[in-house]
Write a protein that holds these residues in place. Structure first.
Motif, PDB file in Angstrom:
ATOM      1  N   PRO A 254       0.811  -1.222   0.000  1.00 50.63           N
ATOM      2  CA  PRO A 254       0.000   0.000   0.000  1.00 50.63           C
ATOM      3  C   PRO A 254       0.843   1.269   0.000  1.00 50.63           C
ATOM      4  O   PRO A 254       1.969   1.298   0.506  1.00 50.63           O
ATOM      5  N   LEU A 255       0.251   2.319  -0.566  1.00 50.93           N
ATOM      6  CA  LEU A 255       0.832   3.657  -0.573  1.00 50.93           C
ATOM      7  C   LEU A 255      -0.052   4.611   0.229  1.00 50.93           C
ATOM      8  O   LEU A 255      -1.265   4.449   0.244  1.00 50.93           O
ATOM      9  N   PRO A 256       0.536   5.658   0.856  1.00 50.03           N
ATOM     10  CA  PRO A 256      -0.257   6.641   1.569  1.00 50.03           C
ATOM     11  C   PRO A 256      -0.653   7.842   0.711  1.00 50.03           C
ATOM     12  O   PRO A 256      -1.095   8.859   1.246  1.00 50.03           O
ATOM     13  N   PHE A 257      -0.484   7.746  -0.591  1.00 44.78           N
ATOM     14  CA  PHE A 257      -0.840   8.833  -1.499  1.00 44.78           C
ATOM     15  C   PHE A 257      -1.222   8.231  -2.840  1.00 44.78           C
ATOM     16  O   PHE A 257      -0.910   7.080  -3.142  1.00 44.78           O
ATOM     17  N   TYR A 258      -1.893   9.019  -3.663  1.00 42.30           N
ATOM     18  CA  TYR A 258      -2.250   8.595  -5.015  1.00 42.30           C
ATOM     19  C   TYR A 258      -1.089   8.947  -5.950  1.00 42.30           C
ATOM     20  O   TYR A 258      -0.678  10.110  -5.995  1.00 42.30           O
ATOM     21  N   PRO A 259      -0.558   7.983  -6.677  1.00 41.51           N
ATOM     22  CA  PRO A 259       0.615   8.257  -7.514  1.00 41.51           C
ATOM     23  C   PRO A 259       0.266   8.979  -8.818  1.00 41.51           C
ATOM     24  O   PRO A 259       0.299   8.407  -9.904  1.00 41.51           O
ATOM     25  N   SER A 260      -0.115  10.249  -8.678  1.00 43.99           N
ATOM     26  CA  SER A 260      -0.337  11.097  -9.851  1.00 43.99           C
ATOM     27  C   SER A 260       0.888  11.994 -10.024  1.00 43.99           C
ATOM     28  O   SER A 260       1.484  12.456  -9.043  1.00 43.99           O
ATOM     29  N   PHE A 261       1.245  12.250 -11.268  1.00 47.06           N
ATOM     30  CA  PHE A 261       2.482  12.964 -11.557  1.00 47.06           C
ATOM     31  C   PHE A 261       2.309  14.474 -11.405  1.00 47.06           C
ATOM     32  O   PHE A 261       1.222  15.023 -11.652  1.00 47.06           O
ATOM     33  N   VAL A 262       3.394  15.144 -11.035  1.00 48.20           N
ATOM     34  CA  VAL A 262       3.387  16.604 -10.981  1.00 48.20           C
ATOM     35  C   VAL A 262       3.030  17.170 -12.355  1.00 48.20           C
ATOM     36  O   VAL A 262       2.194  18.059 -12.487  1.00 48.20           O
ATOM     37  N   GLU A 263       3.667  16.623 -13.382  1.00 40.91           N
ATOM     38  CA  GLU A 263       3.301  16.909 -14.770  1.00 40.91           C
ATOM     39  C   GLU A 263       2.555  15.690 -15.288  1.00 40.91           C
ATOM     40  O   GLU A 263       3.089  14.586 -15.288  1.00 40.91           O
ATOM     41  N   TYR A 264       1.355  15.893 -15.743  1.00 37.28           N
ATOM     42  CA  TYR A 264       0.411  14.805 -15.991  1.00 37.28           C
ATOM     43  C   TYR A 264       1.009  13.663 -16.802  1.00 37.28           C
ATOM     44  O   TYR A 264       0.776  12.492 -16.499  1.00 37.28           O
ATOM     45  N   ASP A 265       1.795  13.969 -17.849  1.00 40.26           N
ATOM     46  CA  ASP A 265       2.293  12.938 -18.756  1.00 40.26           C
ATOM     47  C   ASP A 265       3.802  12.737 -18.635  1.00 40.26           C
ATOM     48  O   ASP A 265       4.437  12.245 -19.564  1.00 40.26           O
ATOM     49  N   ASN A 266       4.379  13.075 -17.475  1.00 42.05           N
ATOM     50  CA  ASN A 266       5.832  12.990 -17.314  1.00 42.05           C
ATOM     51  C   ASN A 266       6.167  12.290 -16.004  1.00 42.05           C
ATOM     52  O   ASN A 266       6.238  12.930 -14.941  1.00 42.05           O
ATOM     53  N   PRO A 267       6.415  10.979 -16.030  1.00 44.41           N
ATOM     54  CA  PRO A 267       6.739  10.260 -14.790  1.00 44.41           C
ATOM     55  C   PRO A 267       7.979  10.782 -14.090  1.00 44.41           C
ATOM     56  O   PRO A 267       8.090  10.681 -12.860  1.00 44.41           O
ATOM     57  N   ALA A 268       8.917  11.355 -14.837  1.00 42.98           N
ATOM     58  CA  ALA A 268      10.140  11.879 -14.226  1.00 42.98           C
ATOM     59  C   ALA A 268       9.889  13.116 -13.376  1.00 42.98           C
ATOM     60  O   ALA A 268      10.772  13.531 -12.614  1.00 42.98           O
ATOM     61  N   SER A 269       8.719  13.716 -13.477  1.00 42.51           N
ATOM     62  CA  SER A 269       8.438  14.930 -12.723  1.00 42.51           C
ATOM     63  C   SER A 269       8.161  14.670 -11.255  1.00 42.51           C
ATOM     64  O   SER A 269       8.092  15.603 -10.452  1.00 42.51           O
TER      65      SER A 269
END
Length: 325
Positions: A254-269
Motif C-alpha cells: 500500500p501507498l499513503p498517497f495517489y501516484p499522480s504525476f506533478v506533470e500529468y504525462d511525465n513520470p520523471a516529474s
C-alpha cells in the motif's frame, strides 16, 4: 423453515428470496460465483439488500435513501449487532458510525463486491466477528446507480476486469466525485442528507485508479492529515497508517498517497500530494471535521486481486474504528 423467516421470504422478489433462504444457497454475488470474472447488475444489489435484512434480522436493515434521475432506488444497508439502527439510537449508545461507499464511479466497482463479501463474513462470524457490536456501519454498495446500468465491456479499457462494468458519470453526465461542495445532482443531495442525518465519524470511498502502471496495488489516503485541526490530524494519521500496516501484513503493497504525476504525462516529474479540495469525498469530510478515506486499488491488477485488497481495507478500517472510534 421457521414461520417468521418463511413469511419474510414470501415478501421478497424471487432473486432476493433465493439468496436469503437457508440451506445450500449462500448470500453470494455474481462476482463470487464467477470467480471474480463478472460483476452483477443493479437488480442484484436490490435483491441482496433485501436478502441480508431477512437472513440477519437482528443486525441488518435495508433502506432506500434516495431515487436516481432514472427512477432507481439508492440502496443502503444499516448494519450493527448493537441494536442501534437509527442515528438517535447510535448517539444514545455512544457508537461511532462508519459510512462505506462503492461505485461513485460505477465502472470502478470493487467496493460493491468486496463489501457484500466482507459483510457476510462478519455477520457469519468468520472474520472480525466483534466489530459490528462496537459501531454502526452504513454500506452503500453503489452510489452512481444510473451510471452502473450503462453496462458494457471496455468502459474502462485500462482496467483488468470485470468483463463488463458501469460508467464513470451519471445519467445526466455528472461526475459525483466532483459534486460534494456544489451538490448539483439529486444523487449527491440524497447522499449529503444521509451524511447530515447520521454524522458518520468516517466516510470510506472505494475507487480504482486511472492512468499509469506502477508496482503498488492500493493507495490509502485520509484527511485530516495534511490539513485540519492538529488533534484531528493525529487521529487521521493513526487511522491511515493503521490500515496501511494491516494491509501490508496481508500481502498488499500500500501507498499513503495517489501516484499522480506533478506533470500529468511525465513520470520523471515526481508525484504530487496535497490537500484534497472539497469537491472530493475526503476533502469534503475534512471540512466537516470528520475522517475521510479515499481508497484506490490499481486498475492494472486483476479483479480478484483488487477485490481482495478492498475487502481487506474494509475489514481493517472497521476493526480500527471499533477499537478507537
Amino acid at each position: 423453515m421457521p414461520a417468521v423467516l418463511a413469511l419474510a421470504l414470501s415478501a421478497l422478489s424471487p432473486a432476493a428470496a433465493a439468496a436469503a433462504a437457508p440451506g445450500d444457497t449462500a448470500l453470494t454475488t455474481v462476482a463470487e460465483r464467477s470467480g471474480f470474472v463478472r460483476t452483477g447488475r443493479y437488480d442484484e444489489v436490490i435483491a441482496l439488500c433485501e436478502a441480508f435484512a431477512v437472513r440477519y434480522p437482528d443486525a441488518v436493515r435495508c433502506q432506500s435513501f434516495g431515487t436516481s434521475p432514472e427512477g432507481r432506488p439508492m440502496k443502503l444497508l444499516v448494519v450493527s449487532q448493537s441494536g442501534a439502527f437509527t442515528p438517535e439510537q447510535a448517539r444514545a449508545q455512544g457508537l461511532p458510525v462508519t459510512l462505506i461507499q462503492g461505485g461513485i464511479h460505477s465502472g470502478e466497482i470493487d467496493g460493491k463486491d468486496a463489501g457484500f463479501l466482507a459483510l457476510r463474513e462478519m455477520l457469519d462470524g468468520e472474520i472480525a466477528s466483534d466489530v459490528l457490536r462496537e459501531q454502526v456501519l452504513l454500506f452503500v454498495p453503489v452510489f452512481n446507480v444510473d451510471g452502473h446500468e450503462r453496462f458494457k465491456a471496455w468502459n474502462r479499457p485500462n482496467q483488468r476486469g470485470p468483463e463488463e462494468m458501469g460508467w464513470r458519470t451519471t445519467a445526466q453526465n455528472y461526475n459525483l466525485n466532483r459534486d460534494y461542495a456544489k451538490a448539483d445532482t439529486p444523487e449527491m443531495r440524497a447522499m449529503l442528507a444521509l451524511y447530515g442525518k447520521w454524522d458518520p465519524l468516517a466516510y470510506i470511498d472505494l475507487h480504482v485508479t486511472d492512468g499509469a502502471q506502477f508496482e503498488h496495488d492500493i493507495s490509502i489516503m485520509v484527511e485530516p492529515v495534511h490539513a485540519g485541526d492538529e488533534p484531528l490530524r493525529e487521529v487521521g494519521l493513526a487511522f491511515r497508517d493503521g490500515v496501511i500496516a494491516r494491509l501490508a501484513e496481508q500481502g498488499s503493497l500500500p501507498l499513503p498517497f495517489y501516484p499522480s504525476f506533478v506533470e500529468y504525462d511525465n513520470p520523471a516529474s515526481g508525484f504530487a500530494d496535497g490537500v484534497a479540495p472539497p469537491r472530493f469525498s475526503h476533502g469534503y469530510t475534512l471540512l466537516r471535521n470528520r475522517l475521510g478515506m479515499l481508497v484506490e486499488t490499481h486498475s492494472w491488477r486483476t479483479y480478484p486481486e483488487r477485490v481482495r485488497a478492498t475487502h481487506d481495507t474494509i475489514i481493517a478500517s472497521l476493526q480500527l474504528l471499533a477499537a478507537h472510534g
